[in-house]
Scaffold this active site. Structure first.
Site, short mmCIF file in Angstrom:
data_model
loop_
_atom_site.label_atom_id
_atom_site.label_comp_id
_atom_site.label_asym_id
_atom_site.label_seq_id
_atom_site.Cartn_x
_atom_site.Cartn_y
_atom_site.Cartn_z
N GLU A 46 0.86 -1.19 0.00
CA GLU A 46 0.00 0.00 0.00
C GLU A 46 0.89 1.23 0.00
O GLU A 46 1.91 1.28 0.70
CB GLU A 46 -0.93 0.04 1.21
CG GLU A 46 -1.64 1.38 1.34
CD GLU A 46 -3.11 1.29 1.69
OE1 GLU A 46 -3.86 2.20 1.29
OE2 GLU A 46 -3.50 0.32 2.34
N CYS A 239 -6.80 1.19 1.54
CA CYS A 239 -7.68 2.36 1.53
C CYS A 239 -7.47 3.26 0.32
O CYS A 239 -8.39 3.99 -0.07
CB CYS A 239 -7.49 3.16 2.81
SG CYS A 239 -8.10 2.29 4.28
N ASN A 373 -12.24 -2.83 -0.98
CA ASN A 373 -11.29 -3.00 0.12
C ASN A 373 -11.96 -2.65 1.44
O ASN A 373 -12.45 -1.54 1.61
CB ASN A 373 -10.07 -2.09 -0.06
CG ASN A 373 -9.22 -2.04 1.20
OD1 ASN A 373 -8.52 -2.99 1.52
ND2 ASN A 373 -9.31 -0.93 1.94
N GLU A 374 -12.00 -3.58 2.35
CA GLU A 374 -12.40 -3.31 3.74
C GLU A 374 -13.78 -2.64 3.80
O GLU A 374 -14.04 -1.82 4.68
CB GLU A 374 -11.35 -2.44 4.43
CG GLU A 374 -11.19 -2.70 5.91
CD GLU A 374 -9.97 -2.00 6.47
OE1 GLU A 374 -9.00 -2.68 6.84
OE2 GLU A 374 -9.99 -0.76 6.55
#
Length: 671
Positions: A46, A239, A373-374
């Protein structure tokens, strides 16, 4: 009196004998169990902590195309400098014009600070390149490496001259050799002729990048990734896939093609943390999807790209900030087009042709794609459905990875798993950044209710039907000690025995985050730390490496008193797992002692006969458990090789050993 002394001696001897009794671990060495996936232990990248620009990406110049909203951020300009916006690259139109200052004693030029300085090494060569034109005839610039803090010597310590001889835009390149080692140098450019010069995409790279590529990666950091032997590489992040807003999400199509024409993007982590705020954190996209796929190929890892599902960060936004259901087609097309870019035929596919034109006509053989994502709850589940339908219809062989959200348990976690089963996702991405008690499986107080499924036994009770597990982001965060100290890394090793034991359900696991610049970090702990010239591997890095390099091919049953060795009652803080490697004939046993006392163990390798030897690799530390590796002591805590005693019996081969307190030991048993 004598009888009493004798009785006491006998009792003491018995107590000592009982306390020294070895922990017998039965291993069914000849009965190969579930296969261990080649993707089991991998890496998650990331762009946080200046992991891309200023980190893995080899570019040394910040804001090289003057596209930051504050166009001179990272630069200092002096003399007669003008900013223009009609340059040769449509998506990066800005450039500067250096003109005569109008007086022989004045100077025109500009100076770049790099990312927390520019690191250069004595005797090493650096490739300076620039797109330039001389609108009024031949011009010249002087390119310098400088130390602005020099006290008793000239600031510039290396210099080259570059002639610009065309009135049209053209790429120029020159090599500059550093005469000294400077971790925080600057790049300075002087106009050294009467005629003006226009400069765009000002770049400086080490010639020695990973694989010596022109738009390459920092060699030591990329090599550290290769040295883990990862099975999978997830990118471009977590994120940042969502973005603070949809406009600032990571968009892969902006990261391919000529590097000079890749538009700037605001990094989602730029203003997330006010306690470590970096107003100059942007993404040049120089490290883009082509480079990520290429890196996967170089290090032997399966590529796992993750794309937006049309949701911006749910923590930061209400529903109005997200794409509506009737606005999802461009996001779905991004997924379908990416598969074409990675795997398609250049003769028939627009996106595959771009890949071929970038220098890779052969497919990258992408097998996995993550969507979202998430994310959590109905806004995610309803948006995911049309993605799954479209991908399944056109590319049925591609495995789809969904997510269970940001928590390791709870109402939304359970709901996420139910939704992923209903949509028949191939894998579910779980994330957990938790303290010591969670990783050891020893919750206390209200933790017992909050963490019903923690520790190395977490996956023993998972439903074997339906999606597999991708432990996509995890790390042990010490309570009040959020750094890469030895103790939390050891507990990660203990937890991972449960991942390995459950290889039938867990198919991927990646520690996170991966990288951090010591001057630019925002989140910790992280696996690999660096400044502009040096790097060190955290203790967690070595834990991951010990697993990844010794993952074997099949799980072996390992029990103590017929129970998994997972720090359970009566097991004295021991955790263990075992695998065999059918390609080498080796038995690989991992034992973690989380107690503060040495523990005698006997590995009872049932079914083996004949002569065997046992090599060991041990990660332990005699100092404080809060200690960590650093730039100045990069190898303070590293695994050490050794051997263990092996005895051949009629029905089993046994390994007898005494495992040090607070240690992780790998046994490699072979003929």
């Amino acid at each position: 009196m004598t009888l009493k002394l004798f009785s006491c001696a006998v009792a003491l001897s018995a107590a000592l004998s009982a306390s020294a009794q070895s922990h017998l671990m039965d291993i069914k060495a000849t009965k190969a169990g579930a296969p261990v996936q080649s993707t089991m232990y991998g890496l998650f990248f990331e762009d946080i902590n200046f992991a891309a620009d200023g980190g893995l990406y080899g570019e040394l110049v910040k804001n090289r195309s003057f596209e930051f909203p504050q166009h001179y951020m990272g630069w200092r300009v002096f003399g007669n400098v003008e900013l223009e916006d009609d340059g040769p690259f449509e998506r990066c139109p800005h450039y500067v014009v250096l003109s005569d200052p109008g007086h022989r004693e004045r100077r025109t030029g500009l100076q770049n600070e790099g990312f927390f300085g520019i690191g250069v090494e004595k005797g090493k060569e650096y490739r300076f390149s620039v797109w330039a034109k001389a609108p009024k005839g031949k011009s010249q610039i002087r390119v310098q490496l400088i130390n602005e803090q020099a006290m008793y010597e000239r600031q510039n310590f290396s210099e080259v001259k570059l002639d610009v001889d065309s009135k049209d835009w053209k790429k120029y390149e020159v090599t500059i050799k550093s005469s000294r080692t400077e971790p925080k140098a600057n790049l300075r450019i002087f106009l050294s002729s009467p005629n003006p010069v226009a400069l765009e995409h000002v770049s400086l790279f080490p010639k020695e990048t990973f694989k010596n590529r022109e738009n390459g990666l920092r060699r030591d950091l990329a090599q550290a990734l290769a040295d883990i032997h990862p099975g999978v590489f997830r990118f471009p992040g977590g994120c940042i896939v969502e973005g603070t807003t949809l406009d600032t999400r990571y968009q892969w199509k902006n990261t391919i093609g000529p590097v000079e024409n890749r538009p700037l993007n605001k990094n989602r982590w730029e203003d997330t943390f006010d306690y470590r705020y970096f107003a100059d954190y942007y993404q040049s996209y120089g490290l883009g999807f082509f480079e990520f796929f290429q890196l996967c190929e170089d290090i032997g890892a399966e590529p796992l790209p993750v794309l937006s599902v049309g949701l911006a960060c749910q923590f930061q936004n209400g529903l109005d900030a997200h794409a509506k259901m009737d606005e999802l087609q461009p996001f779905i097309d991004d997924c379908l087009d990416l598969i074409e870019f990675a795997n398609g035929d250049p003769a028939t596919s627009k996106w595959a042709k771009i890949r071929a034109d970038m220098g890779h006509p052969a497919p990258f053989n992408m097998k996995y794609i993550g969507v979202g994502n998430e994310q959590w709850d109905d806004p995610y589940y309803t948006r995911l459905k049309p993605f799954v339908e479209a991908i399944r219809k056109k590319y049925p062989a591609i495995k789809i990875i969904g997510t269970s959200g940001p928590d390791s348990e709870g109402k939304m976690f359970d709901k996420g798993w139910q939704a992923m089963k209903a949509q028949k996702a191939d894998l579910v991405d779980e994330h957990y950044y938790r303290p010591e008690n969670w990783f050891l499986g020893t919750p206390e107080g209200d933790e017992v209710q909050r963490w019903p499924n923690c520790g190395a036994l977490r996956y023993d009770s998972y439903d074997r039907k339906g999606p597999k597990v991708f432990a996509g982001e995890y790390a042990c965060h010490g309570k009040g000690k959020k750094w890469n100290h030895f103790e939390t890394s050891l507990y990660e090793a203990a937890f991972m025995t449960g991942i390995e034991r459950n290889a039938d359900i867990v198919h991927m696991a990646t520690y996170a985050p991966l990288f951090a610049h010591v001057d630019g970090w925002q989140w910790r702990p992280d696996m690999i730390w660096y400044d502009n010239l040096r790097m060190f591997k955290s203790v967690s890095y070595y834990v991951q490496q010990m697993y990844a390099q010794n993952k074997g091919t099949n799980v072996l049953s390992l029990t103590m008193d017929k129970k998994p060795v997972a720090g359970q009652q009566g097991q004295d803080g021991l955790f263990a797992s075992a695998v065999c490697d059918k390609t080498t004939g080796e038995i690989l046993v991992k034992v973690v002692n989380t107690s503060k006392q040495p523990q005698p163990v006997t590995l009872n390798l049932l079914g083996l006969k004949g002569d065997y030897k046992a090599e060991t690799l041990t990660l332990s530390h005699n100092g404080s458990y809060d200690d960590e590796n650093t730039l100045d002591e990069p190898e303070k805590i590293t695994p050490k090789a050794g051997t263990a005693q092996v005895e051949a019996g009629k029905k089993a081969v046994t390994v007898n050993d005494n495992i040090p307190a607070m240690s992780f030991r790998l046994y490699k048993v072979k003929k």
